[in-house]
Design a protein around this motif. Structure first.
Motif, PDB file in Angstrom:
ATOM      1  N   LEU A   1       0.831  -1.206   0.000  1.00 18.42           N
ATOM      2  CA  LEU A   1       0.000   0.000   0.000  1.00 18.42           C
ATOM      3  C   LEU A   1       0.865   1.255   0.000  1.00 18.42           C
ATOM      4  CD1 LEU A   1      -2.745  -1.020   2.605  1.00 18.42           C
ATOM      5  CD2 LEU A   1      -2.915  -1.055   0.120  1.00 18.42           C
ATOM      6  N   PHE A   2       1.950   1.225   0.769  1.00 13.66           N
ATOM      7  CA  PHE A   2       2.837   2.380   0.824  1.00 13.66           C
ATOM      8  C   PHE A   2       3.518   2.605  -0.525  1.00 13.66           C
ATOM      9  CE2 PHE A   2       7.127   4.111   1.495  1.00 13.66           C
ATOM     10  CZ  PHE A   2       6.800   5.326   2.072  1.00 13.66           C
ATOM     11  N   ALA A   3       3.973   1.523  -1.150  1.00 13.98           N
ATOM     12  CA  ALA A   3       4.667   1.651  -2.438  1.00 13.98           C
ATOM     13  C   ALA A   3       3.765   2.281  -3.491  1.00 13.98           C
ATOM     14  CB  ALA A   3       5.163   0.279  -2.897  1.00 13.98           C
ATOM     15  N   VAL A   4       2.522   1.811  -3.569  1.00 11.60           N
ATOM     16  CA  VAL A   4       1.592   2.339  -4.569  1.00 11.60           C
ATOM     17  C   VAL A   4       1.193   3.772  -4.221  1.00 11.60           C
ATOM     18  CG1 VAL A   4      -0.694   2.048  -5.592  1.00 11.60           C
ATOM     19  CG2 VAL A   4       0.750   0.057  -5.194  1.00 11.60           C
ATOM     20  N   SER A   5       1.032   4.068  -2.933  1.00  8.76           N
ATOM     21  CA  SER A   5       0.642   5.414  -2.528  1.00  8.76           C
ATOM     22  C   SER A   5       1.747   6.426  -2.811  1.00  8.76           C
ATOM     23  CB  SER A   5       0.295   5.431  -1.033  1.00  8.76           C
ATOM     24  OG  SER A   5      -0.801   4.574  -0.759  1.00  8.76           O
ATOM     25  N   GLN A   6       3.008   6.003  -2.717  1.00  5.35           N
ATOM     26  CA  GLN A   6       4.135   6.902  -2.950  1.00  5.35           C
ATOM     27  C   GLN A   6       4.364   7.165  -4.432  1.00  5.35           C
ATOM     28  OE1 GLN A   6       4.807   8.587  -0.016  1.00  5.35           O
ATOM     29  NE2 GLN A   6       6.960   8.399  -0.554  1.00  5.35           N
ATOM     30  N   ASP A   7       4.400   6.114  -5.227  1.00  8.02           N
ATOM     31  CA  ASP A   7       4.736   6.272  -6.653  1.00  8.02           C
ATOM     32  C   ASP A   7       4.120   5.113  -7.423  1.00  8.02           C
ATOM     33  OD1 ASP A   7       5.864   6.535  -9.169  1.00  8.02           O
ATOM     34  OD2 ASP A   7       7.797   7.224  -8.390  1.00  8.02           O
ATOM     35  N   GLU A   8       3.016   5.382  -8.094  1.00  5.73           N
ATOM     36  CA  GLU A   8       2.322   4.315  -8.820  1.00  5.73           C
ATOM     37  C   GLU A   8       3.165   3.763  -9.966  1.00  5.73           C
ATOM     38  OE1 GLU A   8      -1.571   5.151 -10.164  1.00  5.73           O
ATOM     39  OE2 GLU A   8      -2.386   5.592  -8.176  1.00  5.73           O
ATOM     40  N   GLU A   9       3.860   4.644 -10.678  1.00  6.13           N
ATOM     41  CA  GLU A   9       4.645   4.186 -11.826  1.00  6.13           C
ATOM     42  C   GLU A   9       5.779   3.266 -11.389  1.00  6.13           C
ATOM     43  OE1 GLU A   9       3.905   4.537 -14.935  1.00  6.13           O
ATOM     44  OE2 GLU A   9       2.096   5.620 -14.321  1.00  6.13           O
ATOM     45  N   PHE A  10       6.470   3.648 -10.320  1.00  8.27           N
ATOM     46  CA  PHE A  10       7.554   2.796  -9.826  1.00  8.27           C
ATOM     47  C   PHE A  10       7.002   1.465  -9.323  1.00  8.27           C
ATOM     48  CE2 PHE A  10      10.239   1.272  -6.317  1.00  8.27           C
ATOM     49  CZ  PHE A  10      11.448   1.134  -6.986  1.00  8.27           C
ATOM     50  N   ALA A  11       5.870   1.508  -8.627  1.00  5.16           N
ATOM     51  CA  ALA A  11       5.261   0.279  -8.129  1.00  5.16           C
ATOM     52  C   ALA A  11       4.860  -0.631  -9.286  1.00  5.16           C
ATOM     53  CB  ALA A  11       4.036   0.612  -7.266  1.00  5.16           C
ATOM     54  N   ARG A  12       4.383  -0.037 -10.360  1.00  7.00           N
ATOM     55  CA  ARG A  12       3.988  -0.837 -11.527  1.00  7.00           C
ATOM     56  C   ARG A  12       5.213  -1.500 -12.175  1.00  7.00           C
ATOM     57  NH1 ARG A  12       1.160   2.725 -13.550  1.00  7.00           N
ATOM     58  NH2 ARG A  12      -0.918   1.965 -12.978  1.00  7.00           N
ATOM     59  N   VAL A  13       6.321  -0.757 -12.224  1.00  8.44           N
ATOM     60  CA  VAL A  13       7.549  -1.309 -12.802  1.00  8.44           C
ATOM     61  C   VAL A  13       8.063  -2.481 -11.968  1.00  8.44           C
ATOM     62  CG1 VAL A  13       9.989  -0.802 -13.272  1.00  8.44           C
ATOM     63  CG2 VAL A  13       8.214   0.821 -13.958  1.00  8.44           C
ATOM     64  N   THR A  14       7.905  -2.404 -10.657  1.00  4.84           N
ATOM     65  CA  THR A  14       8.383  -3.478  -9.791  1.00  4.84           C
ATOM     66  C   THR A  14       7.479  -4.707  -9.800  1.00  4.84           C
ATOM     67  OG1 THR A  14       7.226  -2.518  -7.873  1.00  4.84           O
ATOM     68  CG2 THR A  14       9.518  -1.844  -8.252  1.00  4.84           C
ATOM     69  N   GLY A  15       6.357  -4.614 -10.501  1.00  2.41           N
ATOM     70  CA  GLY A  15       5.490  -5.779 -10.636  1.00  2.41           C
ATOM     71  C   GLY A  15       4.286  -5.814  -9.719  1.00  2.41           C
ATOM     72  N   LEU A  16       4.052  -4.761  -8.957  1.00  2.00           N
ATOM     73  CA  LEU A  16       2.888  -4.741  -8.079  1.00  2.00           C
ATOM     74  C   LEU A  16       1.605  -4.540  -8.881  1.00  2.00           C
ATOM     75  CD1 LEU A  16       4.095  -2.585  -5.040  1.00  2.00           C
ATOM     76  CD2 LEU A  16       3.598  -5.032  -5.063  1.00  2.00           C
ATOM     77  N   PRO A  17       0.520  -5.195  -8.505  1.00  2.00           N
ATOM     78  CA  PRO A  17      -0.772  -5.003  -9.192  1.00  2.00           C
ATOM     79  C   PRO A  17      -1.397  -3.681  -8.763  1.00  2.00           C
ATOM     80  CG  PRO A  17      -1.038  -6.570  -7.398  1.00  2.00           C
ATOM     81  CD  PRO A  17       0.433  -6.233  -7.452  1.00  2.00           C
ATOM     82  N   VAL A  18      -0.973  -2.596  -9.378  1.00  3.63           N
ATOM     83  CA  VAL A  18      -1.344  -1.250  -8.939  1.00  3.63           C
ATOM     84  C   VAL A  18      -2.853  -1.043  -8.938  1.00  3.63           C
ATOM     85  CG1 VAL A  18      -1.152   1.202  -9.473  1.00  3.63           C
ATOM     86  CG2 VAL A  18       0.860  -0.274  -9.630  1.00  3.63           C
ATOM     87  N   ARG A  19      -3.513  -1.486  -9.991  1.00  3.28           N
ATOM     88  CA  ARG A  19      -4.959  -1.271 -10.073  1.00  3.28           C
ATOM     89  C   ARG A  19      -5.691  -1.994  -8.945  1.00  3.28           C
ATOM     90  NH1 ARG A  19      -7.453  -2.408 -15.817  1.00  3.28           N
ATOM     91  NH2 ARG A  19      -5.902  -0.796 -16.235  1.00  3.28           N
ATOM     92  N   ALA A  20      -5.279  -3.220  -8.676  1.00  6.63           N
ATOM     93  CA  ALA A  20      -5.915  -3.990  -7.604  1.00  6.63           C
ATOM     94  C   ALA A  20      -5.647  -3.356  -6.244  1.00  6.63           C
ATOM     95  CB  ALA A  20      -5.411  -5.433  -7.625  1.00  6.63           C
ATOM     96  N   VAL A  21      -4.424  -2.860  -6.036  1.00  6.70           N
ATOM     97  CA  VAL A  21      -4.091  -2.220  -4.766  1.00  6.70           C
ATOM     98  C   VAL A  21      -4.891  -0.927  -4.594  1.00  6.70           C
ATOM     99  CG1 VAL A  21      -2.262  -1.114  -3.428  1.00  6.70           C
ATOM    100  CG2 VAL A  21      -1.804  -3.248  -4.647  1.00  6.70           C
ATOM    101  N   ASN A  22      -5.047  -0.156  -5.670  1.00  7.92           N
ATOM    102  CA  ASN A  22      -5.837   1.073  -5.598  1.00  7.92           C
ATOM    103  C   ASN A  22      -7.285   0.769  -5.223  1.00  7.92           C
ATOM    104  OD1 ASN A  22      -3.829   2.953  -6.176  1.00  7.92           O
ATOM    105  ND2 ASN A  22      -4.100   2.755  -8.380  1.00  7.92           N
TER     106      ASN A  22
END
Length: 298
Positions: A154-175
């Motif tokens: 949650l912290f990774a996506v809240s800080q920087d969505e683009e970076f979180a997406r590059v690292t492989g996190l499911p940004v849309r699902a986390v949002n």
């Protein structure tokens, strides 16, 4: 008796609800603040009002019905934020105002009174039932599990969505998960501070904690401590004084913010002076090295 406020059954229920709200609201609010969505809770509160009205109309639990409607509204809000483009603000405004107006209308049609309406808009600790406490406890457990168990994601996506997406996190699902958790938190808090004030309890303790802390973990812990302290203090005070609990709790949180802001100024200056002193000491202690050739006389 000093602890006489613990004797009435309604105060026992109110204090338990207050503790749960004091923990969950800042725990979710810290991620909303990081995402610059501090007013999201306010919008969800407007939508949740329709769920309360449906609860009265269908003669079912307003808390559970508000949870369902708030979750649906939060998901819709997140989708509008993601895909709304230029018409997104208008769509959100229609959703917020329509939710509030629909809720007020449904409460009246369902046989509710102005007292019922005000208790959900601004909180009413004396009307918290055993069923409400059960629902609040279940929903609060969900919020704590999500915010603590998935805090890194949650912290990774809240800080920087683009970076979180590059690292492989499911940004849309986390949002979407953040939106759902915020919706659940709104319904947890509505019996204590009310739907119109819940956003303040999600944001103000976090803003207060940020005046003293510099790490995410410290901010998380201190904001929860502040949230729990103000909800408990406000609840106990309303037992002795005829004051609206939601308003009192929010004003206490704002008071804590003002005090910590005043304390943070000299602390910041002290840190700045310490940093300057450390930098000067490092510059003064330049290591001097000698080469073997320096001792050779030609």
């Amino acid at each position: 008796m000093i602890m006489e406020f613990l004797e009435p059954a309604f105060m026992q229920r109110a204090l338990l609800a207050a503790v749960l709200v004091g923990i969950t609201a800042p725990a979710v609010g810290i991620f909303l603040v990081q995402r610059r969505q501090a007013l999201m809770g306010d919008g969800i509160g407007h939508v949740a009002m329709t769920g309360v009205g449906l609860g009265f109309l269908l003669n079912s639990s307003p808390v559970w019905m508000a949870t369902l409607v708030a979750v649906a509204g939060a998901v819709l809000m997140e989708l509008i934020r993601t895909y709304g483009r230029t018409r997104g603000d208008l769509a959100l405004a229609l959703l917020f105002y329509g939710g509030m107006a629909g809720g007020v209308m449904l409460i009246q049609v369902g046989g509710g009174s102005n007292a019922n309406l005000l208790s959900y808009l601004f909180g009413s600790l004396s009307t918290v039932s055993d069923e409400d406490v059960t629902a609040i406890a279940v929903l609060a457990a969900f919020v704590v599990l999500v915010t603590v168990g998935l805090r890194r994601q949650l912290f990774a996506v809240s800080q920087d969505e683009e970076f979180a997406r590059v690292t492989g996190l499911p940004v849309r699902a986390v949002n979407l998960l953040v939106a759902v958790t915020a919706a659940v938190t709104v319904t947890v808090a509505m019996r204590v501070v009310g739907l119109l004030l819940v956003s303040a309890l999600m944001v103000v303790p976090v803003a207060a904690a940020q005046q003293l802390t510099r790490s995410f973990r410290a901010t998380f812990v201190l904001s929860v401590v502040i949230g729990t302290a103000v909800t408990l203090t406000g609840t106990i005070t309303t037992y002795y004084q005829d004051l609206p609990p939601g308003s009192l709790i929010v004003l206490l949180a704002i008071g804590v913010f003002i005090v910590l802001t005043a304390l943070s100024a000299p602390l910041a200056r002290r840190r700045a002076r310490a940093a300057e002193a450390a930098s000067a000491a490092c510059d003064a202690q330049v290591p001097l090295t000698r080469r073997p050739a320096d001792d050779v006389t030609v």
